[in-house]
Design a protein around this motif. Sequence first.
Motif, PDB file in Angstrom:
ATOM      1  N   TYR A  62     -13.822  -2.885  -2.528  1.00 45.45           N
ATOM      2  CA  TYR A  62     -12.765  -2.162  -1.811  1.00 45.45           C
ATOM      3  C   TYR A  62     -13.201  -1.845  -0.379  1.00 45.45           C
ATOM      4  O   TYR A  62     -12.399  -1.939   0.556  1.00 45.45           O
ATOM      5  N   PHE A  93      -8.487   3.569  -0.067  1.00 41.22           N
ATOM      6  CA  PHE A  93      -8.128   3.461  -1.479  1.00 41.22           C
ATOM      7  C   PHE A  93      -8.441   4.769  -2.195  1.00 41.22           C
ATOM      8  O   PHE A  93      -9.348   5.500  -1.809  1.00 41.22           O
ATOM      9  N   LYS A  94      -7.701   5.027  -3.254  1.00 37.87           N
ATOM     10  CA  LYS A  94      -7.960   6.172  -4.130  1.00 37.87           C
ATOM     11  C   LYS A  94      -7.833   5.663  -5.566  1.00 37.87           C
ATOM     12  O   LYS A  94      -6.737   5.337  -6.020  1.00 37.87           O
ATOM     13  N   TYR A 124      -3.251   3.370  -2.437  1.00 34.19           N
ATOM     14  CA  TYR A 124      -3.834   3.053  -1.129  1.00 34.19           C
ATOM     15  C   TYR A 124      -2.954   3.662  -0.046  1.00 34.19           C
ATOM     16  O   TYR A 124      -1.770   3.925  -0.248  1.00 34.19           O
ATOM     17  N   LEU A 160      -1.771   0.593  -6.793  1.00 35.09           N
ATOM     18  CA  LEU A 160      -2.489  -0.641  -7.083  1.00 35.09           C
ATOM     19  C   LEU A 160      -2.955  -0.650  -8.528  1.00 35.09           C
ATOM     20  O   LEU A 160      -3.228   0.392  -9.122  1.00 35.09           O
ATOM     21  N   ASP A 208      -4.913  -8.634  -8.431  1.00 36.95           N
ATOM     22  CA  ASP A 208      -4.689  -7.601  -7.416  1.00 36.95           C
ATOM     23  C   ASP A 208      -3.182  -7.394  -7.321  1.00 36.95           C
ATOM     24  O   ASP A 208      -2.481  -8.196  -6.720  1.00 36.95           O
ATOM     25  N   ASN A 259       0.013  -4.800  -6.362  1.00 41.60           N
ATOM     26  CA  ASN A 259       0.320  -3.616  -5.568  1.00 41.60           C
ATOM     27  C   ASN A 259       1.812  -3.458  -5.372  1.00 41.60           C
ATOM     28  O   ASN A 259       2.563  -4.422  -5.421  1.00 41.60           O
ATOM     29  N   TYR A 294       0.933   9.893  -3.402  1.00 40.47           N
ATOM     30  CA  TYR A 294      -0.423   9.552  -2.981  1.00 40.47           C
ATOM     31  C   TYR A 294      -1.295  10.811  -2.873  1.00 40.47           C
ATOM     32  O   TYR A 294      -2.397  10.877  -3.409  1.00 40.47           O
ATOM     33  N   GLU A 349     -11.754   8.725  -3.567  1.00 37.82           N
ATOM     34  CA  GLU A 349     -11.320   8.003  -2.366  1.00 37.82           C
ATOM     35  C   GLU A 349     -12.404   7.020  -1.934  1.00 37.82           C
ATOM     36  O   GLU A 349     -13.595   7.343  -1.951  1.00 37.82           O
TER      37      GLU A 349
END
Length: 173
Positions: A34, A99-100, A117, A135, A151, A153, A161, A168
């Motif tokens: 990432y 990203f989280k 994200y 994601l 992947d 999304n 979010y 993170e």
Amino acid sequence: MKLVWLRHALRLCLFLWVVQGYSQTPDHDPNRVYEAFALAYLDMNASNIDQLYVEDAVLLNLYDSSNPSSISGNKEIANYFSEMFARFGKTGQKLELTFKIIDRKKIEDTILDNGFYALTIHGDDQAKRVSYGKLSTILKLEQEGWKFMIDANSNTDESEYHNAEGNEIRRPH
């Protein structure tokens, strides 16, 4: 005497072999893939993106405002990002990706990640915009380290979010 010397030499060789093998062991932290992806966004450089995906990887775009689409193969995925970065580069915009990860399951040499994200888009003469998305990825451990196998999304909103609790992942500084 020769036997003692031979044992010491053998131990030294074994020690050096282990140290060399350990130093060449890939980084098995799944967050590294990432971080490398976020760095590619910041640099708008797709030249190494194919190395972040397994050869037969699939990228799934499931955004509300467009038809679902998929791209198969790490080279085709890198081409997709190369074209996207070129479009943003022409307008002088910069991209920052964070990203989280909220849920991670490891099953042998596979990791299933779910999360969010945030993509920040800004330019010299333009107001900063932030887009948020969800994601779901499947990472596969290969010799070089973790790589994206799937992947997927889609989009989400700012409140979802920010309300999500997770780890993170930012690009390395």
